[in-house]
Design a protein around this motif. Structure first.
Motif, short mmCIF file in Angstrom:
data_model
loop_
_atom_site.label_atom_id
_atom_site.label_comp_id
_atom_site.label_asym_id
_atom_site.label_seq_id
_atom_site.Cartn_x
_atom_site.Cartn_y
_atom_site.Cartn_z
N VAL A 85 -32.90 -59.72 -18.77
CA VAL A 85 -33.23 -59.60 -17.41
C VAL A 85 -31.85 -59.37 -16.64
CG1 VAL A 85 -33.39 -61.44 -15.45
CG2 VAL A 85 -34.91 -61.80 -17.21
N TRP A 88 -30.62 -55.33 -18.27
CA TRP A 88 -31.61 -54.14 -18.28
C TRP A 88 -32.28 -54.54 -16.60
CZ3 TRP A 88 -30.48 -55.49 -23.08
CH2 TRP A 88 -29.84 -54.38 -23.96
N GLY A 89 -32.42 -55.58 -16.46
CA GLY A 89 -33.09 -56.01 -15.09
C GLY A 89 -31.96 -55.92 -14.02
N ARG A 90 -30.86 -55.77 -14.21
CA ARG A 90 -29.69 -55.99 -13.28
C ARG A 90 -29.69 -57.19 -12.42
NH1 ARG A 90 -26.93 -51.59 -12.79
NH2 ARG A 90 -26.50 -51.91 -10.63
N ALA A 91 -30.32 -58.32 -13.14
CA ALA A 91 -30.28 -59.51 -12.05
C ALA A 91 -29.13 -60.31 -12.01
CB ALA A 91 -31.32 -60.49 -12.55
N ASP A 92 -28.75 -60.98 -10.88
CA ASP A 92 -27.49 -61.75 -10.73
C ASP A 92 -27.27 -62.79 -11.98
OD1 ASP A 92 -25.26 -62.56 -8.83
OD2 ASP A 92 -25.87 -63.95 -9.85
N TRP B 7 -29.59 -57.71 -3.22
CA TRP B 7 -31.00 -57.26 -3.63
C TRP B 7 -31.97 -58.43 -3.97
CZ3 TRP B 7 -30.49 -60.09 -7.84
CH2 TRP B 7 -29.15 -59.79 -8.64
N LEU B 345 -35.89 -59.85 -11.26
CA LEU B 345 -36.34 -58.41 -11.86
C LEU B 345 -36.87 -57.65 -10.56
CD1 LEU B 345 -37.56 -59.23 -15.25
CD2 LEU B 345 -35.49 -58.08 -14.68
N ALA B 348 -34.23 -56.73 -7.92
CA ALA B 348 -33.35 -55.63 -8.71
C ALA B 348 -34.23 -54.06 -8.70
CB ALA B 348 -32.90 -56.02 -9.76
N ARG B 352 -33.21 -50.80 -6.35
CA ARG B 352 -32.81 -49.62 -7.17
C ARG B 352 -33.77 -48.37 -6.67
NH1 ARG B 352 -32.81 -49.97 -13.41
NH2 ARG B 352 -33.50 -51.93 -12.52
#
Lengths: 329, 379, 494
Positions: A85, A88-92, B7, B345, B348, B352
């Motif tokens: 998450v 690859w999901g770029r979540a905080d 985001w 998810l 984010a 993007r």
């Protein structure tokens, strides 16, 4: 004064090392993770998952090592979810870590009640069967040394393993290119790209390692130290680990020392709680008037105080908590 | 430590019906997670249909279930605001649980020990104010530790949760303990100090609509006041905001105080309106508040909707647990956690795509010399 | 020979490179010229395996090769010295080299590496302390570490991206000498720059790119600097009107620093030592210096982020009172994305980031968004900001337009006092001109401008006075009477 310790001091020292073991184990994992730039505040949840999975797996199979292995695997699996998450999901990372804690709370409750239902249906007891928990391992020869023997060489397997791991990780960070890669990942991912080191994969593996360590630390709590399971079993130790990594300024030596200090505080707290009614010391008499909740509070207050007094702003790895790649193109 | 990113906030383009899109996303995430969890339960051997019907009846089948869901939503909404307001300002307050407990215990102390004889007209407003104040001050402690001792707020708020927990246990064992019991438990609050019930025979106290009013108030604060603008700007980029003359630190203190106050208020409403006494385990609303805040995209109105959803979820799943289906406890928590992860998810991913889409019109080579270099001008 | 043919690369609708070919022989230095966004970086990233071309091929020593990754590029003998150094500050020099050169996770072969580094430093006559953390080295030294890294990895083709942007004139001379020495030993060197004089000085062959297309490829010998500039920009630049004309500075100072000392805590690092500085209305006072000699501290002192350890900052009482934490004038910060703008916030909000609390834009703490929109629309027109609409996140604008947003916010109301730090960093020539012109316009309007800038040429072109920061001390010069070389010497402390 269980386990045949000869003096209070001896018991205190033994207890300190034993209480410090899960902190050290989870701490080493978290340290490696944070050095690569992944901060996982879900470490508490990972430990809890380790606890329940170790307990149920060990109880179901009757094999202690199955419990330990399953706990580590479950820790890694949960960490993989988190890392996926986050990387690859770029979540905080902080928020995802908080979600991981909540998930662990729910999952452990679900698993525990499923297990209880299962036992009730089959008419089994939910206690850990004999042989499914780890016993103390006395190191032959050394365990008979005065004081040091019972304190240092009559511990659980995972204690020795943790010490070896600590030395091993120290060696890796100091002398090998793997150590350079780990530090570079958290400090300057762009350098890693130029050197052909896959940033997200590296961080993913580090997060897995952290998850495995945390899971094993949870197993230590449930099938080594207590041989039981309770929902508040981890009791904030995972958060303590986070504080300890900062407190140790992302170095392994200070981290281990910090863990020992908090292990000592923890065992002191337990001993004070249990012995203040039995000791006739006048000093103890004064302690008797202090509510025991204050002793339970002690480690948390001490952690806050330690952070407040000793953590002058040390920034930590530069890319800690940052998503990669930074710009989404 | 990372500041919260933009985001997980709703897009604010000011055009069209963005909020409908946001709402649809949230609903989709919830539906997806529910489907996932139900599938999991079906695999373990539960009947999804039975669970869903029982759940729907328990949570929303009639006036009484509905009111109890709303009553459950009330503390969730307020702790959700505690997390959401502070996250929006760039302060990662994970300590709503501690602030919640401190607020509740203050109200209990005031009504049972310190002001037992006061008239309800005095005691109730005083208890509410004192509880909110206590929650706010407890939260400020973390801000102060960060300001003067560089302790990360994330950590200090977590650790303060545990300190608060043992502190109230000590109080419930000591000065606030009910007579004639050994358990850590407060005496019953005198009935005249309870929050009035609006719908007879239900537990729907007036704290519930009040909480929703608070949410609307904070929505207005966020979108229409300079302080709301300042906290938002400071949360997105403290360095730039500071340079532009926004007193970022002061606003963070303010918002932390307000957030903590909300959590404290949740505790007061819960103890005066629902439980009427306090035990050592007083609910995990503080932790759930984080999930509520994220599902509501940090927007107070969204948080209100999210709190209602979680209220329905909690009450419904409790009914299913109590029923013959014997749903394992903890499933509601799993749903909440998965909803957070899904929202993260989704947020984010959308951020993007949003950036990609909006940067395209500029992608053409500059029309006149020097006006705009093409994007991705590497160096 | 290192050759590439017909390289093309597109990003979505943007053509970054279109049919670019060039070649370079071992033992020679080739240059690549182009503005920001001309495609230089894309080309380099393709050579280095970070990007893959849509069309075209690369040949090394006559063999067609595919470069799939930086590692593959390294195996082919390509060594890259990036503009932003790829170094880990907390690791030592040797560890950085081990990270880049070594393979696999195993033990660090310290002795072997040390020998290798020794070999190259001896050849080039450099001295490097291998145990020193890279973060403590000067920029020039860090660049040497980068070059050594590339050489130790077995590089036969050395690619340097804007290597002189951060160096003083003297350091630049040394670097060019070293590059010539390397070329004499049979290395091929590719020198990427937009500094025309340097390219002319060192490169035999040059490739000039504009908007991703080849404008010129061939010998530098017959090409004047003016001709190069013409090809690179596509038009000739009108020279900036020098500040010396027009109304001169008034003798009344607006801002004075009196014996200000700062920095140098327990951990050492930069300091400011008894800095005296005055700033008058209607002048641009330039501060030159190599980065890391106290500029950062000076800026933070002025902005009030840092309290001077001694000395005082005096402000013209007419402008208000100088308080800790509040800079009374306008500020164009160095890093616009970190300090100048809030990227995820809309253009309108960014334009209003300072004015929102003033009377017509908010009343009693309540915002009046209609006024915001009106004002933002006006600024967008006046400063020619190209954006989709006012609600677009400012992060989606191009670099030049982002800087225009900052300028519009800061300069619109002719502020009496301006602090500008590297205001043209990362901008192309056109945007750079725009920024410098705006500063000049503000000067004519009577502003007192303090310009801290690392590009010496731009600094000299618009400043009325120039002082040099060296190791925390500020030295006044007699600019414009002093020569450029004198200032360069002061920057080096010799």
């Amino acid at each position: 004064m269980s386990l045949g310790h000869e003096s209070l001091a001896e018991f205190l020292c033994w207890q300190t090392l034993s209480a410090a073991t899960p902190l050290m184990l989870a701490g080493i994992g978290e340290l490696v993770g944070e050095l690569t730039g992944v901060i996982d505040i879900g470490i508490e949840g990972l430990m809890l998952i380790g606890c329940i999975v170790a307990y149920t797996a060990a109880a179901a199979t009757g094999q202690a090592w199955m419990g330990l292995g399953a706990a580590a695997a479950a820790g890694m699996a949960s960490a993989a979810l988190f890392a996926g998450v986050v990387l690859w999901g770029r979540a905080d990372q902080i928020v995802a870590g908080a979600a991981l804690n909540l998930l662990a709370l729910g999952l452990s409750a679900t698993l525990w009640s499923l297990y209880q239902n299962h036992c009730a249906n089959l008419g089994l007891s939910t206690h850990l069967p004999r042989g499914a928990g780890y016993d103390l391992v006395a190191v032959p020869g050394l365990s008979h040394l005065p004081f040091i023997g019972p304190v240092l060489f009559d511990q659980y397997t995972l204690f020795y393993a943790t010490l070896l791991l600590a030395v091993g990780i120290w060696w890796v960070l100091r002398f090998t290119r793997l150590g350079l890669m780990i530090r570079a990942l958290g400090e300057s991912p762009e350098t890693c790209v130029a050197c052909g080191i896959p940033v997200r994969l590296g961080r993913f593996l580090a997060a897995l390692f952290a998850g495995g360590c945390a899971g094993a630390a949870g197993a230590f709590l449930s099938i080594m130290r207590t041989k039981a399971f309770a929902f508040d079993m981890t009791g904030g130790q995972g958060f303590m680990v986070l504080a300890l990594v900062i407190f140790g300024r992302w170095a392994i030596g200070p981290l281990v020392l910090g863990c020992l200090f908090f292990g000592a505080l923890n065992s002191l707290q337990q001993i004070l709680q249990t012995t203040r009614y039995t000791l006739a010391d006048p000093w103890m008499h004064a302690l008797r008037s202090v509510p025991f909740e204050f002793f339970q509070m002690l480690p948390y207050v001490a952690a806050l105080a330690a952070l407040a007094l000793l953590s002058r702003r040390h920034p930590g790895p530069r890319a800690l908590g940052q998503p990669w790649p930074q710009e989404v193109a | 430590m990372a500041a919260p990113q933009a985001w997980f906030l709703a897009r604010r383009t000011g055009r069209g019906f963005d909020w409908i899109v946001t709402l649809a996303q949230a609903v989709a995430a919830c539906a997806l997670v529910l489907a996932l969890v139900l599938t999991g339960l079906a695999v373990v051997g539960y009947s999804p249909v039975a669970i869903v019907t029982r759940w729907a009846c328990g949570a929303a089948g009639g006036v009484y279930p509905l009111t109890s869901s709303m009553v459950e939503a009330c503390p969730l909404l307020l702790t959700g605001l505690a997390a959401g307001l502070t996250f929006r300002a760039g302060v990662l307050n994970i300590g709503a649980q501690g602030q919640f407990l401190v607020g509740a215990v203050t109200a209990v102390g005031l009504t049972t020990r310190w002001l037992p004889a006061a008239a309800p007209l005095v005691a109730i407003p005083l208890a509410i104010a004192a509880g909110a104040l206590a929650g706010g001050l407890w939260a400020l402690l973390a801000s102060v530790l960060e300001r003067y001792r560089a302790v990360p707020v994330v950590l200090s708020t977590i650790l303060l949760n545990f300190v608060a927990l043992y502190l109230i246990r000590a109080l419930l064992h000591g000065p606030l303990q009910a007579a004639g019991t050994a358990a850590p438990q407060s005496p019953l609050i005198p009935a005249r100090d309870w929050l009035g019930v609006l719908i007879p025979l239900s537990s729907f106290h007036w704290g519930v609509p009040a909480a929703f009013l608070v949410a609307v108030g904070f929505w207005w604060f966020n979108t229409h006041t300079t302080w709301g603008f300042e906290t938002f700007a400071g949360g997105l980029n403290p360095a730039a905001a500071n340079l532009a003359g926004i007193p970022v630190r002061a606003r963070q203190f303010l918002i932390m105080f307000l957030g903590g106050g909300c959590a404290g208020l949740a505790g007061v409403f819960q103890v005066l309106g629902v439980t009427h006494f306090m035990t050592a385990s007083f609910g995990d609303y503080g932790y759930a508040g984080i999930a509520v805040a994220l599902l509501g995209r940090l927007n107070p109105l969204g948080i209100a909707l999210a709190a209602i959803f979680f209220g329905l979820l909690d009450v419904g799943s409790q009914r299913v647990q109590e029923s013959t289906l014997a749903l394992p406890q903890g499933v509601a928590d799993v749903v909440k956690a998965l909803v957070i992860l899904f929202m993260l998810l989704l947020g984010a991913y959308l951020a993007r795509r949003h950036l990609q889409v909006t940067s395209l019109p500029e992608a053409a080579p500059p029309a006149s010399a020097g006006a705009a270099g093409p994007p991705g001008s590497g160096n | 020979m290192l050759e590439w043919f017909d390289i093309s690369k597109r990003f979505g609708a943007v053509t970054a490179l279109q049919g670019v070919s060039f070649s370079i022989a071992p033992g020679s230095v080739g240059g690549i010229l182009g503005e920001n966004g001309a495609g230089k970086s894309t080309l380099m990233n393709i050579l280095f395996g970070l990007l893959h071309p849509d069309a075209g091929s690369l040949r090394v020593d006559g063999r067609v090769v595919l470069v799939r990754s930086p590692r593959a590029a390294r195996r082919l003998g390509l060594g890259m010295v990036h503009q932003n150094f790829k170094l880990v500050d907390t690791l030592s020099v040797l560890e950085n080299i081990a990270l880049a050169v070594g393979r696999g996770p195993g033990l660090i072969p310290r002795r072997r590496l040390r020998r290798q580094v020794q070999h190259w430093t001896d050849q080039l006559g450099w001295r490097l302390d291998l145990a020193e953390p890279v973060g403590r080295l000067t920029v020039g030294q860090q660049q040497r570490v980068e070059i050594i890294k590339a050489l130790c990895a077995g590089g036969r083709w050395l690619i340097l991206d804007e290597p002189t942007a951060v160096l003083t004139p003297q350091e630049t001379e040394n670097l060019l000498d070293s590059l010539r020495a390397l070329a004499r030993q049979g290395m091929g060197v590719i020198f990427i720059s937009h500094k025309l004089a340097e390219v002319r000085q060192i490169c035999a062959q040059v490739l000039i790119l504009r908007h991703g297309r080849t404008v010129y490829a061939g010998a530098t010998a017959g090409l004047s600097v003016q001709a190069m500039a013409q090809k690179m920009i596509g038009r000739s630049l009108e020279p900036l009107t020098r500040a010396a004309s027009g109304a001169g500075p008034s003798p009344q100072p607006r801002l004075e620093l009196r014996a200000v000392c700062a920095g140098g805590g327990r951990r050492g690092g930069e300091t400011l030592q008894r800095v005296n500085l005055s700033l008058q209305a209607g002048e641009i006072h330039g501060i030159a210096g190599v980065a890391g000699h106290g500029q950062d501290l000076l800026v933070r002192c002025l902005l009030g982020a840092l309290r001077p350890t001694s000395g005082e900052v005096w402000l013209d009482p007419a402008l208000g009172h100088w308080r800790h934490r509040v800079w009374p004038g306008a500020c164009i910060p160095e890093d616009r994305r970190r300090e100048g703008l809030i990227e995820t916030l809309s253009v309108q909000s960014n334009l209003m980031l300072k004015d929102y609390r003033r009377r017509p834009f908010s009343v009693l703490g309540v915002c009046r968004f209609a006024r915001w929109r009106q004002r933002a629309t006006e600024l967008v027109e006046r400063f020619d900001i190209r954006c989709r609409d006012l609600s677009a996140p400012v992060g989606t604008l191009s670099g030049g337009n982002q800087q225009k947003v900052v300028l519009a916010r800061e300069l619109a109301d002719t502020p009496p006092l301006i602090l500008a730090v590297n205001p043209t960093r990362g901008l192309d020539v056109g945007a750079t001109q725009f920024v410098l012109r705006q500063l000049l316009a503000a000067r004519y309007a009577g502003a007192a401008i303090l310009l801290i800038h690392s590009d010496l040429d731009e600094l000299l072109s618009i400043s009325d006075r120039v002082s040099v920061l060296y190791q925390g001390r500020l030295q006044a010069t007699a600019w414009p009477a002093a020569s450029r070389d004198d200032i360069g010497r002061l920057m080096l402390g010799v």
